[in-house]
Design a protein around this motif. Structure first.
Motif, PDB file in Angstrom:
ATOM      1  N   TRP A 127       0.946  -1.385  -0.253  1.00 25.08           N
ATOM      2  CA  TRP A 127      -0.129  -0.106   0.044  1.00 25.08           C
ATOM      3  C   TRP A 127       0.741   1.236   0.014  1.00 25.08           C
ATOM      4  CZ3 TRP A 127      -4.771  -0.195  -1.339  1.00 25.08           C
ATOM      5  CH2 TRP A 127      -5.516  -1.289  -1.366  1.00 25.08           C
ATOM      6  N   GLU A 130       3.236   1.689  -3.126  1.00 26.02           N
ATOM      7  CA  GLU A 130       2.462   1.841  -4.229  1.00 26.02           C
ATOM      8  C   GLU A 130       1.819   3.322  -4.383  1.00 26.02           C
ATOM      9  OE1 GLU A 130       2.092  -0.057  -6.941  1.00 26.02           O
ATOM     10  OE2 GLU A 130       3.494  -1.137  -6.217  1.00 26.02           O
ATOM     11  N   LEU A 256      -4.409   3.366  -8.125  1.00 26.54           N
ATOM     12  CA  LEU A 256      -4.307   2.291  -7.469  1.00 26.54           C
ATOM     13  C   LEU A 256      -5.294   1.317  -8.131  1.00 26.54           C
ATOM     14  CD1 LEU A 256      -2.221   3.433  -5.570  1.00 26.54           C
ATOM     15  CD2 LEU A 256      -2.986   1.749  -4.130  1.00 26.54           C
TER      16      LEU A 256
END
Length: 358
Positions: A127, A130, A256
């Motif tokens: 998480w 990214e 994302l």
């Protein structure tokens, strides 16, 4: 403890993940010019560079300055700015660090190892790193803030992992703190509690991570290539500030989940022939017209539903057979029941998708 070779594979993959994450963090740091020349703190007394911590920019909710100085012995260089992503990962680090300390104090070394593993792989790598790519693309003070945060969390993670994986952590620490004493002699004072932000953690979990995961799962269900952008619609409750919270996550969701056009509205209608996912207080719609061949997809799903339904019927009959339940070993019966539950859930999901496409 019985030895299982699969544990070796888990360790191998995790070590590879740690190494690749370290390479990414250090390469981005070099590109942005952030955190240059960080020296190694004096570690003997366990009180590294108090003056650097005082000279650093505002601590806590604004960024990692205080923690960075505590770990590396000097302030992060350059003009730094931070977003909610940095506040979130530092809050998670503070919480996980306290949990790991508690597990070690109570001799639950398995829980400590699992906590360090989960934090590094699933929160820091999956998480935060990214999310940080958006800041690195933006450049300037935002990129330097992300670089300083990534370095801070990487350094703290090496400290937390060191009792479990001392060789790779020592090697990476030598890159983070070149010329300094070994990590084995470092005494970590911990992550200050003021980095904790329970409200932000809750918002990220329910209004960001769950939505990104739902969109990814819908994409996977319809075999949409990972690099292909799609439109998405989020319908949410208008009360409790949920709409404003979702708006604050708009760009990271797009980034994302590979979404081209994102609509967030309290009264958004579900488009025809769209996939849907229901979450707490939120519905996510993925319009599929022009994205996939609807008719071909319906035929494929109908075949899958027929096959899964037949398997469910056979397994249901077996589990309803008294002779099978009486003669089969208990572990076999439990395996069959678990398998039946999985097949039943898959049948429901396929039927729901077909209903969405009708």
């Amino acid at each position: 403890i019985l030895f299982d070779e699969s544990k070796v594979d888990v360790g191998k993959h995790f070590a590879n993940k740690i190494w690749n994450a370290a390479r990414f963090v250090l390469s981005q740091e070099a590109e942005t010019g952030g955190s240059e020349g960080s020296g190694a703190p004096e570690r003997g007394a366990g009180t590294p560079a108090d003056s650097a911590a005082r000279d650093a920019s505002r601590p806590g909710v604004d960024g990692p300055a205080e923690l960075y100085a505590s770990i590396f012995g000097e302030a992060a260089g350059g003009d730094l700015s931070f977003g909610w992503e940095e506040r979130w990962i530092l809050s998670r680090l503070a919480r996980r660090s306290a949990d790991i300390d508690q597990s070690i104090a109570s001799y639950r070394f398995d829980e400590a190892a699992r906590g360090a593993y989960d934090f590094f792989w699933h929160e820091f790598c999956d998480w935060y790193l990214e999310l940080s790519k958006g800041a690195f693309r933006e450049g300037g003070s935002r990129a330097r803030g992300a670089a300083a945060t990534a370095r801070t969390v990487l350094g703290a993670s090496m400290i937390l992992l060191h009792p479990i994986m001392p060789f790779i952590t020592e090697e990476i620490w030598s890159m983070l703190s070149p010329g300094g004493p070994v990590l084995a002699g470092y005494r970590f004072r911990g992550v200050p509690e003021h980095y904790l932000d329970s409200k932000l953690e809750s918002d990220v979990e329910s209004s960001f991570k769950e939505i990104v995961t739902a969109i990814r799962n819908l994409r996977q269900s319809f075999n949409i290539p990972p690099g292909k952008g799609v439109p998405a619609i989020i319908r949410c409750e208008s009360t409790g500030g949920r709409l404003a919270t979702l708006e604050s996550f708009r760009e990271p969701i797009r980034q994302l989940a590979r979404v081209d056009e994102l609509t967030i509205a309290a009264g958004a209608a579900k488009p025809a022939r769209s996939a849907a996912a229901g979450l707490a207080g939120v519905e996510v719609y993925l319009p599929l017209a022009g994205i996939v061949d609807i008719d071909a997809e319906k035929k494929r799903l109908a075949r899958d539903l027929e096959k899964v339904s037949r398997e469910c019927e056979k397994m249901e009959a077996r589990l309803g057979d008294g002779r099978f339940l009486e003669k089969a070993p208990p572990e076999v019966v439990e395996q069959e029941r678990a398998r039946f539950g999985e097949l039943s859930d898959r049948r429901r999901r396929i039927a729901r998708i077909l209903e969405d496409l009708a």
